[in-house]
Design a protein around this motif. Structure first.
Motif, PDB file in Angstrom:
ATOM      1  N   VAL A  13       7.082 -18.416  14.463  1.00 19.14           N
ATOM      2  CA  VAL A  13       7.936 -18.976  15.514  1.00 19.14           C
ATOM      3  C   VAL A  13       9.305 -18.302  15.475  1.00 19.14           C
ATOM      4  N   ASP A  14       9.767 -17.895  16.650  1.00 20.20           N
ATOM      5  CA  ASP A  14      11.131 -17.380  16.792  1.00 20.20           C
ATOM      6  C   ASP A  14      11.840 -18.260  17.815  1.00 20.20           C
ATOM      7  N   PRO A  15      12.807 -19.079  17.354  1.00 22.48           N
ATOM      8  CA  PRO A  15      13.477 -20.029  18.258  1.00 22.48           C
ATOM      9  C   PRO A  15      14.202 -19.365  19.425  1.00 22.48           C
ATOM     10  N   SER A  16      14.436 -18.052  19.351  1.00 22.18           N
ATOM     11  CA  SER A  16      15.125 -17.412  20.483  1.00 22.18           C
ATOM     12  C   SER A  16      14.248 -17.429  21.747  1.00 22.18           C
ATOM     13  N   TYR A  17      12.970 -17.729  21.582  1.00 25.31           N
ATOM     14  CA  TYR A  17      12.096 -17.860  22.765  1.00 25.31           C
ATOM     15  C   TYR A  17      12.080 -19.280  23.336  1.00 25.31           C
ATOM     16  N   ASP A  71       1.923  -6.633  12.762  1.00 25.59           N
ATOM     17  CA  ASP A  71       1.679  -7.621  11.705  1.00 25.59           C
ATOM     18  C   ASP A  71       1.456  -9.021  12.255  1.00 25.59           C
ATOM     19  N   ALA A  72       2.360  -9.430  13.161  1.00 25.50           N
ATOM     20  CA  ALA A  72       2.313 -10.826  13.627  1.00 25.50           C
ATOM     21  C   ALA A  72       2.890 -10.895  15.034  1.00 25.50           C
ATOM     22  N   VAL A  73       2.650 -12.045  15.705  1.00 23.10           N
ATOM     23  CA  VAL A  73       3.275 -12.259  17.003  1.00 23.10           C
ATOM     24  C   VAL A  73       4.286 -13.408  16.868  1.00 23.10           C
ATOM     25  N   PHE A  74       5.479 -13.197  17.391  1.00 23.20           N
ATOM     26  CA  PHE A  74       6.539 -14.218  17.358  1.00 23.20           C
ATOM     27  C   PHE A  74       6.568 -14.945  18.687  1.00 23.20           C
ATOM     28  N   LEU A  75       6.391 -16.272  18.633  1.00 19.11           N
ATOM     29  CA  LEU A  75       6.367 -17.079  19.854  1.00 19.11           C
ATOM     30  C   LEU A  75       7.431 -18.160  19.793  1.00 19.11           C
ATOM     31  N   ARG A  89      -0.510 -23.105  21.386  1.00 21.53           N
ATOM     32  CA  ARG A  89      -1.102 -22.957  20.044  1.00 21.53           C
ATOM     33  C   ARG A  89      -2.621 -22.760  20.145  1.00 21.53           C
ATOM     34  N   LYS A  90      -3.243 -23.590  20.972  1.00 21.20           N
ATOM     35  CA  LYS A  90      -4.707 -23.537  21.129  1.00 21.20           C
ATOM     36  C   LYS A  90      -5.119 -22.235  21.836  1.00 21.20           C
ATOM     37  N   ALA A 144       7.793 -27.129  13.641  1.00 19.74           N
ATOM     38  CA  ALA A 144       8.882 -26.476  14.387  1.00 19.74           C
ATOM     39  C   ALA A 144       9.020 -25.005  13.987  1.00 19.74           C
ATOM     40  N   GLU A 145      10.253 -24.573  13.610  1.00 20.80           N
ATOM     41  CA  GLU A 145      10.472 -23.152  13.310  1.00 20.80           C
ATOM     42  C   GLU A 145       9.664 -22.668  12.110  1.00 20.80           C
ATOM     43  N   LYS A 146       9.229 -23.627  11.275  1.00 23.14           N
ATOM     44  CA  LYS A 146       8.509 -23.250  10.041  1.00 23.14           C
ATOM     45  C   LYS A 146       6.998 -23.130  10.296  1.00 23.14           C
TER      46      LYS A 146
END
Ligand code: NAP
Ligand code: F7E
Length: 385
Positions: free
Chosen positions: A320-324, A214-218, A260-261, A280-282
């Motif tokens: 965004v996943d802040p654990s990274y 579905d998505a990639v968490f960065l 991001r780019k 940020a996280e949002k």
């Protein structure tokens, strides 16, 4: 007579490209690989030669950078003209959890190599390449970063590599060894490890396009890196060891880009336009529209309808996943490779667009294969050959 090269880290991204490059140049290539419970030679399997083949020029040895006696024996047996020390625990984030191991492998491991060459009386024969890194600059003291920029590492990996840089330079100055540091900025390829951010993104782009994810968490989307292609960078390693005098060189493209780019460009490569919004996280990256012709050409018509539905139902493809987030981050890297351009005559052939094209298209092929295999589609395999 053929020159002999010994490569530590032969199973890694750079080891594989360098081995292939040197074999094409007529070298005899020895590589050190670690024993692992699963096969770890996927990147070099195409170079494998049957041990019973006469005049073998690609030979693997079991070993580890934490084992002095093993390294000394292999260097004695192989008597290399050129030794490329590419072996390392190379993941910056993982180094925060495995700091002592990284100091031992990436830092003291380099000392073990240098000391073995000295002990065996090979200082005049064996030229040494040390895989140094732009992570030495860490919290950058100057923009762009050159050979003269002071170091300020920001991770256990960077600190271990700082020791390796200086011990290489010290053995050069103290013992007259031909030992050089290549200070390489980030370099990537279709065989980059899957948890580095570029490959994580290009792999996810392929999987999202094929409906497999579905998505990639960065993590930090605003960090900037100077990315080149590993194929170009192994040429620089070889050039460094062909110089009469040992020295240290920055190898980079001189262009820096936000994570991001990189993600935006990777989706765009297959016709998916992504728009970033929020902070940020949002922050999220949403599919805005699709260039259908490009998507059909790069991915295939049969996947178009599903991805079109997602624009209305579930457009978020980057989250965004802040654990990274890293405990201490390297925010901006941009290299100044003029010394390498002028003294080595080195220039990269790939730019960022070419690199992304290579990685995304390779991951589309790989993921299609994975998808069809998962669906039990063995009989369709020929389609991908
Ligand atoms: P990589 O894909 O992570 O490969 C690292 C290699 O080192 C693998 O073959 C790995 O073996 C081996 N290794 C790990 N621990 C070892 C140990 N204890 N003893 C012996 N070998 C060990 O890294 P890469 O991208 O090819 O990078 C090559 C070198 O350049 C590394 O030293 C890295 O730190 C440095 N560097 C990389 C970049 C970059 O952007 N790629 C930039 C600057 C510097 P397994 O396959 O068994 O894990
Ligand atoms: O991270 C950010 C992350 O892990 C790049 C190694 O080859 O190059 C490499 O180290 C940036 C960092 O590479 C994710 O915070 C965001 O700012 O791809 P990376 P690296 O740390 O620059 C140097 C030159 C080496 O020497 C090293 O061996 O991307 N980032 N989100 C993320 N990074 C990762 N890995 N995963 C994320 O989800």
């Amino acid at each position: 007579m053929s020159k002999v090269a010994l490569i530590t880290g032969i199973t890694g991204q750079d080891g594989a490209y360098l081995a292939e490059y040197l074999l094409k140049k007529g070298y005899i290539v020895h590589g050190i690989k670690r024993r692992s419970s699963l096969f770890n030679t996927e990147r070099i399997d195409h170079l494998y030669q049957d041990p019973h083949t006469e005049n073998r020029n690609f030979i693997l040895h079991y070993g580890d950078l934490t084992d002095s006696m093993n390294l000394t024996r292999i260097i004695q047996e192989t008597q290399p003209d050129e030794l490329y020390n590419l072996g390392a625990m190379s993941h910056v984030m993982v180094s925060f959890d495995t700091a002592e191991y990284v100091a031992n492998t990436d830092g003291v491991g380099t000392l073990r190599i240098l000391e073995a060459v000295k002990l065996l009386g090979l200082t005049q024969k064996t030229r040494i390449y040390q895989a140094s890194t732009s992570e030495l600059y860490g919290m950058v003291q100057e923009v762009p970063q050159s050979e003269k920029t002071p170091f300020y590492p920001r991770s256990p990996y960077g600190v271990a590599k700082l020791y390796a840089f200086w011990i290489t330079k010290n053995y050069r100055e103290a013992h007259g060894m031909h030992a050089s540091n290549g200070i390489l900025f980030n370099h990537e390829s279709p065989i980059r490890g899957e948890t580095f951010v570029t490959r994580k993104i290009t792999r996810a782009v392929a999987r999202i396009a094929l409906g497999m994810q579905d998505a990639v968490f960065l993590g930090n989307l605003s960090a900037r890196r100077d990315w080149g292609h590993a194929k170009d960078y192994v040429r620089a390693m070889h050039l460094i060891l062909q110089q009469d005098e040992p020295d240290d060189y920055v190898i980079a493209t001189g262009v820096t880009t936000e994570i991001r780019k990189f993600a935006w460009k990777s989706f765009r490569e297959i016709g998916i336009n992504v728009e970033f919004s929020g902070e940020a996280e949002k922050e999220t990256g949403k599919i805005r529209d699709i260039d259908e012709k490009n998507f059909i050409e790069k991915v295939g018509e049969e996947f178009l309808d599903d991805i079109k539905v997602r624009i209305k139902t579930n457009p978020d493809v980057v989250k965004v996943d802040p654990s990274y987030y890293r405990p201490s981050e390297v925010d901006l890297l941009i290299g100044y490779p003029t010394k390498a351009n002028q003294k080595l005559g080195w220039k990269p052939e790939y730019d960022l667009t070419g690199l992304i094209k290579d990685m995304v298209n390779s991951d589309i092929k790989l993921m299609k294969r994975e998808r069809y295999l998962k669906d039990g589609g063995w009989e369709t395999l020929n389609y991908f050959e």
